[in-house]
Design a protein around this motif. Structure first.
Motif, PDB file in Angstrom:
ATOM      1  N   ALA A 159       0.834  -1.211   0.000  1.00  0.00           N
ATOM      2  CA  ALA A 159       0.000   0.000   0.000  1.00  0.00           C
ATOM      3  C   ALA A 159       0.866   1.257   0.000  1.00  0.00           C
ATOM      4  CB  ALA A 159      -0.938   0.000   1.210  1.00  0.00           C
ATOM      5  N   MET A 160       1.954   1.228   0.740  1.00  0.00           N
ATOM      6  CA  MET A 160       2.852   2.372   0.794  1.00  0.00           C
ATOM      7  C   MET A 160       3.528   2.612  -0.559  1.00  0.00           C
ATOM      8  SD  MET A 160       4.542   1.651   4.543  1.00  0.00           S
ATOM      9  CE  MET A 160       5.736   2.986   4.472  1.00  0.00           C
ATOM     10  N   LEU A 161       3.885   1.530  -1.235  1.00  0.00           N
ATOM     11  CA  LEU A 161       4.595   1.637  -2.511  1.00  0.00           C
ATOM     12  C   LEU A 161       3.684   1.916  -3.704  1.00  0.00           C
ATOM     13  CD1 LEU A 161       7.157  -1.271  -2.104  1.00  0.00           C
ATOM     14  CD2 LEU A 161       7.713   1.150  -2.397  1.00  0.00           C
ATOM     15  N   LEU A 162       2.420   1.557  -3.603  1.00  0.00           N
ATOM     16  CA  LEU A 162       1.523   1.642  -4.764  1.00  0.00           C
ATOM     17  C   LEU A 162       1.525   3.005  -5.455  1.00  0.00           C
ATOM     18  CD1 LEU A 162      -0.438   0.185  -6.616  1.00  0.00           C
ATOM     19  CD2 LEU A 162      -2.267   0.746  -4.991  1.00  0.00           C
ATOM     20  N   PRO A 163       1.394   4.119  -4.739  1.00  0.00           N
ATOM     21  CA  PRO A 163       1.418   5.408  -5.443  1.00  0.00           C
ATOM     22  C   PRO A 163       2.738   5.648  -6.182  1.00  0.00           C
ATOM     23  CG  PRO A 163       0.668   5.705  -3.182  1.00  0.00           C
ATOM     24  CD  PRO A 163       1.145   4.295  -3.300  1.00  0.00           C
ATOM     25  N   LEU A 164       3.839   5.250  -5.569  1.00  0.00           N
ATOM     26  CA  LEU A 164       5.146   5.443  -6.196  1.00  0.00           C
ATOM     27  C   LEU A 164       5.305   4.574  -7.436  1.00  0.00           C
ATOM     28  CD1 LEU A 164       7.386   5.519  -2.996  1.00  0.00           C
ATOM     29  CD2 LEU A 164       6.602   7.451  -4.363  1.00  0.00           C
ATOM     30  N   MET A 194      -3.250   7.767  -2.088  1.00  0.00           N
ATOM     31  CA  MET A 194      -2.584   8.361  -0.932  1.00  0.00           C
ATOM     32  C   MET A 194      -3.598   8.789   0.127  1.00  0.00           C
ATOM     33  SD  MET A 194       0.406  10.406  -3.001  1.00  0.00           S
ATOM     34  CE  MET A 194       0.954  11.373  -1.624  1.00  0.00           C
ATOM     35  N   ARG A 195      -4.724   9.338  -0.308  1.00  0.00           N
ATOM     36  CA  ARG A 195      -5.783   9.732   0.627  1.00  0.00           C
ATOM     37  C   ARG A 195      -6.340   8.505   1.344  1.00  0.00           C
ATOM     38  NH1 ARG A 195     -10.652   9.320   1.602  1.00  0.00           N
ATOM     39  NH2 ARG A 195     -11.147   8.206  -0.295  1.00  0.00           N
ATOM     40  N   MET A 196      -6.583   7.440   0.579  1.00  0.00           N
ATOM     41  CA  MET A 196      -7.095   6.203   1.179  1.00  0.00           C
ATOM     42  C   MET A 196      -6.092   5.639   2.185  1.00  0.00           C
ATOM     43  SD  MET A 196      -8.790   4.468  -2.219  1.00  0.00           S
ATOM     44  CE  MET A 196      -8.837   2.838  -1.497  1.00  0.00           C
ATOM     45  N   ASN A 197      -4.818   5.644   1.830  1.00  0.00           N
ATOM     46  CA  ASN A 197      -3.791   5.162   2.756  1.00  0.00           C
ATOM     47  C   ASN A 197      -3.813   5.962   4.051  1.00  0.00           C
ATOM     48  OD1 ASN A 197      -2.843   3.135   1.091  1.00  0.00           O
ATOM     49  ND2 ASN A 197      -1.015   4.232   0.426  1.00  0.00           N
ATOM     50  N   ILE A 238      -2.117   4.134   6.901  1.00  0.00           N
ATOM     51  CA  ILE A 238      -0.926   3.632   6.219  1.00  0.00           C
ATOM     52  C   ILE A 238       0.019   4.817   6.017  1.00  0.00           C
ATOM     53  CG2 ILE A 238      -0.010   2.529   4.125  1.00  0.00           C
ATOM     54  CD1 ILE A 238      -1.866   0.654   5.652  1.00  0.00           C
ATOM     55  N   PRO A 239       1.183   4.789   6.618  1.00  0.00           N
ATOM     56  CA  PRO A 239       2.103   5.920   6.476  1.00  0.00           C
ATOM     57  C   PRO A 239       2.657   6.028   5.055  1.00  0.00           C
ATOM     58  CG  PRO A 239       3.070   4.204   7.848  1.00  0.00           C
ATOM     59  CD  PRO A 239       1.700   3.746   7.482  1.00  0.00           C
ATOM     60  N   ALA A 279       8.077   7.552   8.603  1.00  0.00           N
ATOM     61  CA  ALA A 279       6.804   7.790   9.280  1.00  0.00           C
ATOM     62  C   ALA A 279       6.270   6.515   9.932  1.00  0.00           C
ATOM     63  CB  ALA A 279       5.778   8.354   8.298  1.00  0.00           C
ATOM     64  N   LEU A 280       6.603   5.364   9.354  1.00  0.00           N
ATOM     65  CA  LEU A 280       6.193   4.080   9.916  1.00  0.00           C
ATOM     66  C   LEU A 280       6.982   3.764  11.183  1.00  0.00           C
ATOM     67  CD1 LEU A 280       4.523   1.443   9.579  1.00  0.00           C
ATOM     68  CD2 LEU A 280       6.391   0.589   8.154  1.00  0.00           C
ATOM     69  N   GLY A 281       8.140   4.388  11.331  1.00  0.00           N
ATOM     70  CA  GLY A 281       8.998   4.108  12.481  1.00  0.00           C
ATOM     71  C   GLY A 281       9.974   2.982  12.209  1.00  0.00           C
ATOM     72  N   SER A 282      10.196   2.691  10.941  1.00  0.00           N
ATOM     73  CA  SER A 282      11.117   1.621  10.566  1.00  0.00           C
ATOM     74  C   SER A 282      12.553   1.997  10.912  1.00  0.00           C
ATOM     75  CB  SER A 282      11.044   1.345   9.061  1.00  0.00           C
ATOM     76  OG  SER A 282       9.819   0.773   8.733  1.00  0.00           O
TER      77      SER A 282
END
Length: 119
Positions: free
Chosen positions: A11-16, A59-62, A67-68, A73-76
């Motif tokens: 989900a994080m990668l999809l827009p990219l 991105m809005r849905m995430n 979903i960061p 932002a995820l804290g990884s």
């Protein structure tokens, strides 16, 4: 390698990935993304404008689903990312999904996408 659930990182990668693929300017692919935007009820336009609307909606849905937008932002652990970067690039290139991606991907492009998602 980064201990992130598969669905979350997708989900994080999809827009990219959509932006990356659309940058190839393949008309058939742009039309497919425009169709996705239309299914979401976003646009009657085609081409890059429709792609941008689709990316913004994802991105809005995430954001709505918590979903960061970045690993930071995820804290990884970004040091863990740095330590495994080459392994992650190679794993991405070896993945069947990458091999069937509509736009061919190089190691340098995967590295740039990692830089974008790192945040």
């Amino acid at each position: 390698m980064l201990h992130i659930p598969h669905g979350k990182i997708n989900a994080m990668l999809l827009p990219l990935i959509i932006e990356f693929n659309a940058a190839g300017q393949d008309k058939a692919l742009l039309d497919r993304y425009a169709k996705c935007a239309q299914i979401f009820g976003l646009t009657t336009y085609s081409g890059p404008y429709a792609v941008k609307q689709l990316v913004n909606e994802i991105m809005r849905m995430n954001q709505t689903m918590g979903i960061p937008h970045s690993l930071k932002a995820l804290g990884s652990d970004l040091q863990l990312l740095a330590q495994n970067r080459e392994k992650i690039i190679q794993a991405a290139l070896d993945d069947g999904c990458t091999q069937t991606n509509p736009r061919k991907v190089t190691a340098a492009e995967v590295d740039r996408l990692i830089g974008k998602i790192a945040g």
